[in-house]
Enzyme design. Structure first.
Site, short mmCIF file in Angstrom:
data_model
loop_
_atom_site.label_atom_id
_atom_site.label_comp_id
_atom_site.label_asym_id
_atom_site.label_seq_id
_atom_site.Cartn_x
_atom_site.Cartn_y
_atom_site.Cartn_z
CE LYS A 22 45.05 43.16 50.13
NZ LYS A 22 45.71 41.85 50.23
CG ASN A 23 46.93 41.77 46.42
OD1 ASN A 23 46.99 41.83 47.65
ND2 ASN A 23 45.97 41.13 45.78
CB CYS A 116 43.27 31.90 54.43
SG CYS A 116 42.30 31.84 52.96
NE ARG A 121 44.93 32.17 49.61
CZ ARG A 121 44.99 33.49 49.75
NH1 ARG A 121 44.41 34.06 50.78
NH2 ARG A 121 45.61 34.24 48.86
CG ASP A 306 41.33 39.41 45.35
OD1 ASP A 306 41.08 38.32 45.88
OD2 ASP A 306 42.48 39.89 45.28
NE ARG A 398 44.69 40.97 55.90
CZ ARG A 398 44.68 39.85 55.20
NH1 ARG A 398 43.78 38.94 55.45
NH2 ARG A 398 45.57 39.64 54.26
C1 UD1 Z 1 47.03 36.55 45.20
C2 UD1 Z 1 46.39 37.77 45.83
C3 UD1 Z 1 44.94 37.46 46.21
C4 UD1 Z 1 44.16 36.93 45.02
C5 UD1 Z 1 44.91 35.76 44.35
C6 UD1 Z 1 44.27 35.30 43.06
C7 UD1 Z 1 48.28 38.81 46.92
C8 UD1 Z 1 48.92 39.21 48.19
N1 UD1 Z 1 47.14 38.12 47.03
O1 UD1 Z 1 47.03 35.52 46.18
O2 UD1 Z 1 44.34 38.68 46.68
O3 UD1 Z 1 42.89 36.47 45.42
O4 UD1 Z 1 46.27 36.16 44.05
O5 UD1 Z 1 44.21 36.35 42.15
O6 UD1 Z 1 48.74 39.16 45.86
N2 UD1 Z 1 48.00 27.58 44.36
C9 UD1 Z 1 48.49 26.29 44.54
N3 UD1 Z 1 49.78 26.16 44.99
C10 UD1 Z 1 50.58 27.23 45.24
C11 UD1 Z 1 50.06 28.53 45.06
C12 UD1 Z 1 48.76 28.67 44.62
O7 UD1 Z 1 47.79 25.31 44.31
O8 UD1 Z 1 51.74 27.02 45.63
C13 UD1 Z 1 46.62 27.76 43.88
C14 UD1 Z 1 45.71 28.47 44.89
O9 UD1 Z 1 45.17 27.59 45.83
C15 UD1 Z 1 44.67 29.09 43.96
C16 UD1 Z 1 45.47 29.42 42.72
O10 UD1 Z 1 46.66 28.63 42.78
O11 UD1 Z 1 43.70 28.11 43.63
C17 UD1 Z 1 45.84 30.88 42.56
O12 UD1 Z 1 46.43 31.34 43.77
P1 UD1 Z 1 47.55 32.46 43.77
O13 UD1 Z 1 47.50 33.20 42.49
O14 UD1 Z 1 48.84 31.85 44.18
O15 UD1 Z 1 47.06 33.42 44.94
P2 UD1 Z 1 47.96 34.24 45.96
O16 UD1 Z 1 49.23 34.65 45.33
O17 UD1 Z 1 48.00 33.54 47.27
#
Ligand code: UD1
Length: 422
Positions: A22-23, A116, A121, A306, A398
């Site tokens: 998915k991701n 979420c 997030r 996850d 999803r």
């Molecule tokens: C992706 C995955 C999700 C998984 C996550 C962590 C997809 C579609 N989703 O989510 O299933 O749980 O990686 O492996 O690929 N953060 C910030 N600022 C930002 C972005 C992130 O502070 O601008 C923080 C987040 O709150 C979190 C950490 O960074 O604590 C990691 O998040 P991130 O790797 O960005 O997750 P996603 O890409 O949203």
């Protein structure tokens, strides 16, 4: 709305083929905006999130059609650079269109995703990275309005404060068309990020350091379309492995990438499972209650956040106390109150859950709150005595393709029913 009705007590046994990730799909679909034309993406999972993203791309003039696992995407006629709230609110990964739109068209208007089910997030790292590439970012009425400078985005040195999958993907997609060199440090190294980087290279991008935390990108003026096969879903695979372990079953998963699951396989073995890897197949056998086995989530190659909720369901079966600490999403424990309704004994101390295993679980009606929390409820219901109902299963749709059919084929007693509940 649908619910699942599950009668616990049957071990999972048999063989299944793992779907495309998915991701990874949610990253490579936005990348198709980087070059106009037709793409053929194979091993695509048939999931609600993929339909949502197809609809979002459709609203921009993209034609996306999924036939079984073949996704055809035609980006020849882009008519809009906007990702409206109605799509982004359904799925945060819609935010991934920001980088590609900005890089190719010089402008984008993308709704902010907001929080979420398991807490805030933020997307600050995405925006900071794009600003470093020269973009002007304004926030207006819940939208990010991004504009590239005269002459387009320019390469830059960008260090991510936190390892972020989404920010690395978004900024990398923008940097491949920026003028000059970009260095991304503390970049995420999740297999889905690497898969996207490989696709971009196949499209003509110049990226060095793929699979490491430092990516060196040399911008190119244009890219070309490609055909790409999606990597296997490590979270779906991990969920089935944990399911077989907790029901004391024996399953073989085909078409996996065992390297992507190294941390999970190591923990399953530590808990007492026998795991055999043979090429891209994994066989797990479990005949006893698991040993209490602690996990702490961390960015890849660590134990994935996850799979944290599913691991908790597993540890309910352990003969003793174990702990789960989530360092990525410290509030991601919405499954705990629902598991308690099935008879679990779990206490929270900040971002650590203490699980006292070995308590008898009894069937109950529980509610899905998010995708992976829902998976943990299903797993717990598979071992609970009697009948459970899992409400709001649209969360599961999803990220898990036809999970009731797949679990049913492995011997679980599970069926989908319509319900009036909202
Ligand atoms: C992706 C995955 C999700 C998984 C996550 C962590 C997809 C579609 N989703 O989510 O299933 O749980 O990686 O492996 O690929 N953060 C910030 N600022 C930002 C972005 C992130 O502070 O601008 C923080 C987040 O709150 C979190 C950490 O960074 O604590 C990691 O998040 P991130 O790797 O960005 O997750 P996603 O890409 O949203």
């Amino acid at each position: 709305m649908d619910k699942f009705v599950i009668t616990g007590g049957k071990p999972l046994a048999g063989r299944i083929t793992i779907s495309g990730a998915k991701n990874a799909t949610l990253a490579i679909m936005p990348a198709t905006l980087l070059a106009g034309g037709v793409y053929h993406l194979t091993n695509t999972p048939n999931l609600r999130d993929v339909w949502t993203l197809s609809r979002l791309l459709g609203s921009m003039g993209v034609h996306a059609e999924l036939n079984d696992t073949d996704l055809f995407v035609d980006t020849s006629n882009i008519t809009s650079y906007e990702a409206p709230y109605e799509h982004v609110k359904k799925m945060r990964a819609s935010f991934h269109v920001l980088g590609p739109l900005l890089a190719r068209y010089g402008e984008a208007k993308v709704s902010l995703p907001g929080g979420c089910a398991w807490g805030p997030r933020p997307v600050d790292l995405h925006l900071k990275g794009l600003e470093k590439l020269g973009a002007q970012i304004d926030l207006e009425a819940g939208y990010v309005i991004a504009r590239a400078p005269e002459g387009g985005l320019r390469g830059a040195r960008i260090h991510f404060d936190i390892s972020s999958v989404g920010a690395t993907e978004n900024v990398m997609m923008a940097a491949v068309l920026a003028k000059g060199s970009t260095t991304l440090s503390n970049a995420a190294v999740e297999p889905e990020v690497t898969a996207l980087a490989r696709m971009l290279v196949n499209m003509g991008a110049k990226i060095e350091g793929i699979g490491t935390t430092t990516l060196e990108i040399e911008g190119v003026p244009e890219l070309k379309t490609v055909n790409e096969e999606t990597i296997p879903d490590r979270i779906e695979a991990g969920t089935f492995l944990i399911g077989a372990a907790m029901t004391r079953g024996k399953i073989t998963l085909d078409k996996t990438n065992p390297y992507h699951l190294a941390a999970v396989i190591a923990k399953l073995e530590e808990s007492g499972c026998e795991v055999d890897v043979n090429g891209d197949s994994i066989t797990l056998t479990m005949e006893t209650a698991p040993k209490p086995t602690d996990i702490t989530t961390s960015p890849y190659p660590g134990f994935p956040t996850d799979l944290q909720a599913q691991w908790m369901a597993y540890m309910l079966m352990a003969d003793g106390t174990s702990s789960i600490t989530d360092t990525i999403y410290t509030d991601r424990f919405k499954h705990v109150p629902e598991l308690l309704r099935l008879g679990a004994d779990v206490e929270m101390a900040e971002n650590t859950a203490i699980i006292k295993g070995g308590k008898k679980l009894s069937g109950a009606t529980v509610m899905s709150t998010d995708l992976r929390a829902s998976a943990s409820l299903i797993l717990a219901a598979l071992v609970a005595e009697g009948r459970s109902e899992i409400l709001r299963v649209y969360h599961l749709d999803r990220g898990y393709e036809a999970i009731e059919k797949r679990l049913g084929a492995l011997g679980a007693q599970i069926r989908r029913e319509r319900t009036e509940e909202f």
